[in-house]
Design an enzyme around this catalytic site. Structure first.
Site: not given
Ligand code: G3H
Length: 478
Positions: A158, A253, A287, A440
Site C-alpha cells: 500500500n 507494523e 493499516c 501515521r
Molecule cells: O498502511 C500503513 C501505513 O503505515 C499507514 O500510513 O496513516 O499515512 O496512511 P498512513
C-alpha cells in the site's frame, strides 16, 4: 522477456540467472502490467555479501556526507514524482493525486531523516563512575551510536515507496547498508525509487533491491545469517517472520483494527468527515484506516445519516481519474472482503448501501448494527467496507477495542478533553488520536502497535535509534 524490469545489485541493473519473472497484475485491468525478475537464492547470497562489505566503508563515511547524499536522493525522487506516481497508479491502483503525494512525502521523509540523523547521531554520552556506590571517579565512559550492519527492508503494497524510504533513509544515515525486498504489487515503483538513490551516487552494493517470489526467497531472506535487522511492514507474515528470524532486532507494523469511539457530545460533522477520510481513503487499504466505528446509541442515527450522505458523494472508478474509491489490490483481496460482507449479511447487519462489486472494484459500504458475532467486527477488511457498532456506554467501546488482537491506533471524538485523555489511557493501542482519524504521519511522530499490530516503534527518530546500537568505551584512570 526483454521487458522484464531488472533488479538492482552492486550498483547495477541485472537480469536474474533464474530466467524466471514475476507478473504484476494491474488491479484495474486485471491484466499483466509489468514483469520483474524472480531472483534466486544464490543471487540473494551475493547481494548479502556486497551489502556486508559496502557497509564497512559506509560506516566510516562522515555523517555529513551521508546526509548530503540523502538530500540529493530526496531531490531526485521529487523530480521523478510523475513517472513513479504513474507506476503506483498502474500497480496498486492508488488514486493519481495520492500517488504523487506518496512520492513527495517520501522525499520530505528522506530529507528530514538526514537532518535528524546528523543531530541524533552527532552526540553521545559521557558518564563518570563515582555515582554508583563503591566507585571512585576512576572510570570515564563514552557512548556513541554505531550501525547494526545490513538492514533487510520489506515494505507492503500500500506504500511501496513511502514505507520503503521510511526504512532505507534511517538505515543509511545511521551507517547501515540496505537490502530491499519490495512487495510484488509495487515492485516497479520501488525499483524506480531505488533508481533515484542510484542517480544520487551512493556507493556500489550499499543499496540492493531484489525482486521475486516470497515462496522462493522470502524465508531465505528473513532467515539469512547476513541480516542484522529486519524492518517489515505488512500482514500476518510478520508474525511468522518474527518466529523464524535470527537473534536480530525486529521492527514490525502488521495492521490494525483501529476503532473510532464517538461520544454523545462529539461534533458529528467532524466525526463524519473523519470517518470518510479515515475509513475510505485509498479504499480502506491502510493499516491506520478506521476499521470499526463504536458510536453511542443516542447519536448513532444522526451520525450514520451524515456518513451516508458523504458516502453517496464518493466517486468510484479507475485510479487514473483520481476516483475516491478504486479497485482493491487483488482479486483474492476482493474475495476476502466479499466474504466478510456476506457473513455480515447472513447475520443481519444493516446495509446502508447496496453491496456492489465489479472485478476488484468494490463500492463503498457502511454496515450498521454490526454485532460481535460477525467477522467484520474483528477482522481487517483492507477494503472500502466499514462496520458500525452501536454502544450504550463508553466502557463498552473501550472493551471492544481492547478485546481485539490488534492494537495499532484508535480515535475518540468528544469535546471533553479530560474524558478523551482517560479513554486514551484505557485504550490498548500504540496511539490514540483525539478528534481526528488515525494516521501515521507526520512522519517524525512515533508510530507503533501493540499485540498483533507489531513490535518496536517507527517514526524518523525512533527508526534511526532502532537501527543503531550503543557502543561504549571506558577510560580507566590509574
Ligand atoms: O498502511 C500503513 C501505513 O503505515 C499507514 O500510513 O496513516 O499515512 O496512511 P498512513
Amino acid at each position: 522477456e526483454g521487458d522484464v524490469y531488472k533488479y538492482y545489485a552492486d550498483g547495477e541493473w541485472k537480469k536474474s540467472s533464474s530466467g524466471k519473472s514475476v507478473a504484476i497484475i494491474n488491479p484495474t485491468t486485471r491484466k499483466t502490467q509489468y514483469k520483474v525478475q524472480a531472483c534466486s537464492q544464490e543471487e540473494v547470497n551475493k547481494v548479502m555479501n556486497s551489502a556486508k562489505s559496502a557497509q564497512k566503508l559506509w560506516a566510516k563515511t562522515p555523517l555529513w556526507k551521508r546526509a548530503e547524499l540523502l538530500h540529493k536522493a530526496a531531490a531526485i525522487l521529487k523530480e521523478h514524482k510523475a513517472p513513479i506516481a504513474e507506476c503506483l497508479v498502474k500497480e496498486i491502483a492508488k488514486p493519481a493525486k495520492d500517488a504523487v503525494t506518496e512520492v513527495v512525502r517520501s522525499g520530505d521523509l528522506i530529507s528530514y531523516c538526514a537532518e535528524e540523523g546528523v543531530r541524533v547521531l552527532g552526540e553521545g554520552k559521557f558518564l563518570v563512575s563515582d555515582s554508583f556506590p563503591g566507585n571512585e571517579r576512576t572510570k570515564y565512559c563514552l557512548t556513541s551510536k554505531i550501525p547494526l550492519g545490513v538492514i533487510l527492508a520489506i515494505p507492503p503494497f500500500n506504500y511501496p515507496v513511502n514505507l520503503a524510504v521510511s526504512k532505507i533513509a534511517p538505515a543509511l544515515i545511521a551507517g547501515n547498508s540496505i537490502v530491499l525486498k519490495p512487495p510484488t504489487q509495487g515492485a516497479v515503483s520501488a525499483l524506480h525509487m531505488v533508481h533515484c538513490f542510484h542517480l544520487a551516487g551512493f556507493p556500489k552494493g550499499l543499496i540492493s533491491c531484489v525482486t521475486g517470489k516470497g515462496s522462493e526467497i522470502g524465508d531465505f531472506l528473513t532467515m539469512h545469517p547476513g541480516v542484522n535487522c529486519i524492518s517489515f511492514t505488512g500482514g500476518d507474515t510478520g508474525i511468522a517472520i518474527s518466529k523464524k528470524a535470527n537473534m536480530v532486532p525486529l521492527q514490525m507494523e502488521l495492521g490494525g483494527k483501529d476503532a473510532c469511539i464517538v461520544l454523545e457530545d462529539a461534533d458529528l460533522d467532524l466525526v463524519a468527515a473523519n470517518i470518510i477520510k479515515g475509513g475510505f481513503s485509498y479504499s480502506g487499504q491502510r493499516c491506520t484506516a478506521v476499521k470499526v466505528v463504536l458510536v453511542m446509541e443516542s447519536v448513532a442515527d444522526a451520525l450514520v445519516e451524515k456518513v451516508n450522505a458523504k458516502v453517496a458523494k464518493l466517486s468510484v472508478g479507475p485510479p487514473e481519474n483520481d476516483s475516491d474509491i478504486t479497485p482493491v489490490v487483488s482479486e483474492s483481496s476482493a474475495n476476502f472482503i466479499e466474504g466478510l460482507v456476506l457473513d455480515a449479511k447472513q447475520k443481519g447487519a444493516t446495509f446502508c448501501q447496496e453491496y456492489k462489486r465489479e472485478g476488484n472494484l468494490i463500492w463503498p459500504l457502511l454496515l450498521d448494527n454490526v454485532r460481535p458475532d460477525m467477522r467484520i467486527a474483528w477482522e481487517e477488511p483492507f477494503g472500502p467496507v466499514l462496520p458500525v457498532i452501536r454502544i450504550n456506554s463508553v466502557e463498552e467501546g473501550i472493551n471492544h477495542c481492547n478485546a481485539s488482537n490488534f492494537g495499532l491506533q484508535g480515535c475518540v471524538f468528544t469535546k471533553d478533553v479530560n474524558k478523551a485523555m482517560l479513554i486514551s489511557d484505557a485504550m490498548e493501542t500504540g496511539t490514540v488520536q483525539i478528534n481526528s482519524a488515525p494516521a501515521r504521519g507526520p512522519d517524525h511522530f512515533p508510530f507503533q502497535g501493540i499485540k498483533d499490530s507489531g513490535i518496536g516503534s517507527q517514526g524518523i527518530t525512533n527508526s534511526i535509534n532502532m537501527m543503531t546500537k550503543v557502543k561504549t568505551t571506558v577510560i580507566n584512570l590509574p
